[in-house]
Design a protein around this motif. Sequence first.
Motif, mmCIF file in Angstrom:
data_model
loop_
_atom_site.group_PDB
_atom_site.id
_atom_site.type_symbol
_atom_site.label_atom_id
_atom_site.label_comp_id
_atom_site.label_asym_id
_atom_site.label_seq_id
_atom_site.Cartn_x
_atom_site.Cartn_y
_atom_site.Cartn_z
ATOM 1 N N UNK A 238 0.848 -1.188 0.000
ATOM 2 C CA UNK A 238 0.000 0.000 0.000
ATOM 3 C C UNK A 238 0.885 1.239 0.000
ATOM 4 N N UNK A 239 1.551 1.492 -1.132
ATOM 5 C CA UNK A 239 2.427 2.656 -1.272
ATOM 6 C C UNK A 239 2.012 3.437 -2.516
ATOM 7 N N UNK A 240 2.313 4.726 -2.494
ATOM 8 C CA UNK A 240 1.948 5.571 -3.632
ATOM 9 C C UNK A 240 2.931 5.441 -4.772
ATOM 10 N N UNK A 241 4.193 5.103 -4.443
ATOM 11 C CA UNK A 241 5.239 5.259 -5.444
ATOM 12 C C UNK A 241 6.528 4.590 -4.994
ATOM 13 N N UNK A 242 7.451 4.453 -5.952
ATOM 14 C CA UNK A 242 8.800 3.950 -5.687
ATOM 15 C C UNK A 242 9.784 4.916 -6.340
ATOM 16 N N UNK A 243 10.870 5.203 -5.612
ATOM 17 C CA UNK A 243 11.859 6.165 -6.086
ATOM 18 C C UNK A 243 13.255 5.573 -5.891
ATOM 19 N N UNK A 244 14.018 5.502 -6.957
ATOM 20 C CA UNK A 244 15.381 4.964 -6.914
ATOM 21 C C UNK A 244 16.322 6.117 -7.239
ATOM 22 N N UNK A 245 17.103 6.516 -6.249
ATOM 23 C CA UNK A 245 17.870 7.754 -6.342
ATOM 24 C C UNK A 245 19.337 7.507 -6.661
ATOM 25 N N UNK A 246 19.856 8.296 -7.599
ATOM 26 C CA UNK A 246 21.270 8.331 -7.970
ATOM 27 C C UNK A 246 21.823 6.989 -8.460
ATOM 28 N N UNK A 247 21.073 6.239 -9.266
ATOM 29 C CA UNK A 247 21.659 5.047 -9.884
ATOM 30 C C UNK A 247 22.581 5.467 -11.021
ATOM 31 N N UNK A 248 23.536 4.613 -11.419
ATOM 32 C CA UNK A 248 24.304 4.911 -12.627
ATOM 33 C C UNK A 248 23.382 4.912 -13.842
ATOM 34 N N UNK A 249 23.785 5.598 -14.887
ATOM 35 C CA UNK A 249 22.897 5.758 -16.051
ATOM 36 C C UNK A 249 22.478 4.404 -16.627
ATOM 37 N N UNK A 250 23.392 3.440 -16.675
ATOM 38 C CA UNK A 250 23.052 2.133 -17.242
ATOM 39 C C UNK A 250 21.880 1.506 -16.493
ATOM 40 N N UNK A 251 21.891 1.571 -15.172
ATOM 41 C CA UNK A 251 20.797 0.999 -14.392
ATOM 42 C C UNK A 251 19.531 1.838 -14.546
ATOM 43 N N UNK A 252 19.706 3.155 -14.643
ATOM 44 C CA UNK A 252 18.542 4.014 -14.854
ATOM 45 C C UNK A 252 17.823 3.639 -16.149
ATOM 46 N N UNK A 253 18.598 3.355 -17.197
ATOM 47 C CA UNK A 253 17.982 2.981 -18.475
ATOM 48 C C UNK A 253 17.274 1.623 -18.371
ATOM 49 N N UNK A 254 17.829 0.699 -17.590
ATOM 50 C CA UNK A 254 17.149 -0.584 -17.378
ATOM 51 C C UNK A 254 15.820 -0.380 -16.657
ATOM 52 N N UNK A 255 15.819 0.503 -15.685
ATOM 53 C CA UNK A 255 14.581 0.798 -14.971
ATOM 54 C C UNK A 255 13.568 1.489 -15.877
ATOM 55 N N UNK A 256 14.053 2.363 -16.745
ATOM 56 C CA UNK A 256 13.169 3.025 -17.699
ATOM 57 C C UNK A 256 12.501 1.986 -18.606
ATOM 58 N N UNK A 257 13.263 1.005 -19.050
ATOM 59 C CA UNK A 257 12.710 -0.055 -19.894
ATOM 60 C C UNK A 257 11.670 -0.881 -19.151
ATOM 61 N N UNK A 258 11.774 -0.906 -17.808
ATOM 62 C CA UNK A 258 10.822 -1.660 -16.992
ATOM 63 C C UNK A 258 9.612 -0.824 -16.592
ATOM 64 N N UNK A 259 9.519 0.425 -17.102
ATOM 65 C CA UNK A 259 8.342 1.231 -16.847
ATOM 66 C C UNK A 259 8.522 2.369 -15.871
ATOM 67 N N UNK A 260 9.725 2.577 -15.372
ATOM 68 C CA UNK A 260 9.986 3.699 -14.470
ATOM 69 C C UNK A 260 10.180 4.983 -15.283
ATOM 70 N N UNK A 261 9.851 6.102 -14.656
ATOM 71 C CA UNK A 261 10.086 7.409 -15.256
ATOM 72 C C UNK A 261 11.457 7.909 -14.817
ATOM 73 N N UNK A 262 12.218 8.465 -15.745
ATOM 74 C CA UNK A 262 13.557 8.953 -15.416
ATOM 75 C C UNK A 262 13.538 10.447 -15.159
ATOM 76 N N UNK A 263 14.351 10.838 -14.204
ATOM 77 C CA UNK A 263 14.550 12.248 -13.880
ATOM 78 C C UNK A 263 16.052 12.502 -13.818
ATOM 79 N N UNK A 264 16.488 13.646 -14.268
ATOM 80 C CA UNK A 264 17.918 13.954 -14.202
ATOM 81 C C UNK A 264 18.148 15.206 -13.381
ATOM 82 N N UNK A 265 19.355 15.304 -12.840
ATOM 83 C CA UNK A 265 19.755 16.462 -12.050
ATOM 84 C C UNK A 265 21.206 16.790 -12.344
ATOM 85 N N UNK A 266 21.745 17.723 -11.581
ATOM 86 C CA UNK A 266 23.103 18.187 -11.821
ATOM 87 C C UNK A 266 23.867 18.236 -10.507
#
Length: 376
Positions: A140-168
């Motif tokens: 019973x959660x609203x959301x999942x957030x995975x913070x500061x992964x390397x880009x390669x893992x971020x792209x794998x998560x994107x392929x699995x349906x996660x939304x990507x966000x970038x920062x500086x």
Amino acid sequence: MNYRTHIVSSLSEIGEAAWDGLLARQAEANPFLSYAFLHALHESGSAAPDTGWQPQYIALYDGEALAAALPLYVKDHSYGEYVFDWAWADAYQRHGLDYYPKLLAAVPFTPVAGPRLLARDDAARAALIAVLQAAQEAMDVSSTHILFPPEEHARQLEAAGFLLRSGVQFHWLNRGYANFEDFLATLEAKKRKNIRAERRKVREAGVTLRRVRGVDAVDADWVFFNRCYRHTYAAHYSTPYLNLDFFRRIGASMPENILLVIAERGGRPIASSLVIHTEDTLYGRYWGELEHVPCLHFECAYYQPLEFCIEQGIATFEGGAQGEHKMARGFLPTRTFSAHWLAHPAFADAIQNFLAREAGGIDEYMSELNERNPFR
């Protein structure tokens, strides 16, 4: 392959040897993901259920061997994350929906990029993502957030349906400098002059600096650093995330990764910074002062660590979250990533649209920053 899945509330259920053994197989691993650092956060009460961080680590086993793991927390607030979603939580509340609890995969209070999907191979990582997806759907959660992964893992998560966000963030690169003056010589004249002026102000105030390696630190050093850290939070009307027990624990369990910079005036200490480092990367972390001296923060938190990097041949100094002022001190912009899943379809669509607009703004911001390169 069929994996045995465990959801654990304490790293001790996985064990130091198994956790660190899996971590050692990861590209871009860092000390913040080590058993010593995470366990210190939990056991000191800094990141614990009482402070809104409920560990729910996912562990996948192949027989008795740990094949994959994810540092995951159930959270009822958004403090200590450095990827800000307060506006999302406010939007949920205004529509009569609960944003908390949410799931968060991160190192608490640590905006340092590194692997979150710890896995021995690609198959185990894919299975870990599938288990995470099943867990978030079931809970019973609203959301999942995975913070500061390397880009390669971020792209794998994107392929699995996660939304990507970038920062500086802003990182300093060691280009084989012989000494601090050699580094200064590569900067624009105005920036070089300003840094020399800032360091001179500290000297003229009668302040001396000493560096204490973690292996040489004594308990009095940790007591003093904790005083500085807490005093500075109080001066900004904030509550510190960490406590003396945490600092003592990492001082005992990972001293080879620690450097303290202690500032003294008139024979007594007045300020201190703490950085974490490996042989190739230094991470700016914590700072505090008991007395204010102009430019002392820059000396303790930037210039002394920079000198240490040059002396030790450390290739990169990661300056931590935000801070355009770091560019004037030789740091350059670097893109970071986070991945987000939202259970509510309408909010997922709205946030996807927001992130698309935000990504364009980040691209423009990165271009603008790169045009302001501090080097000659």
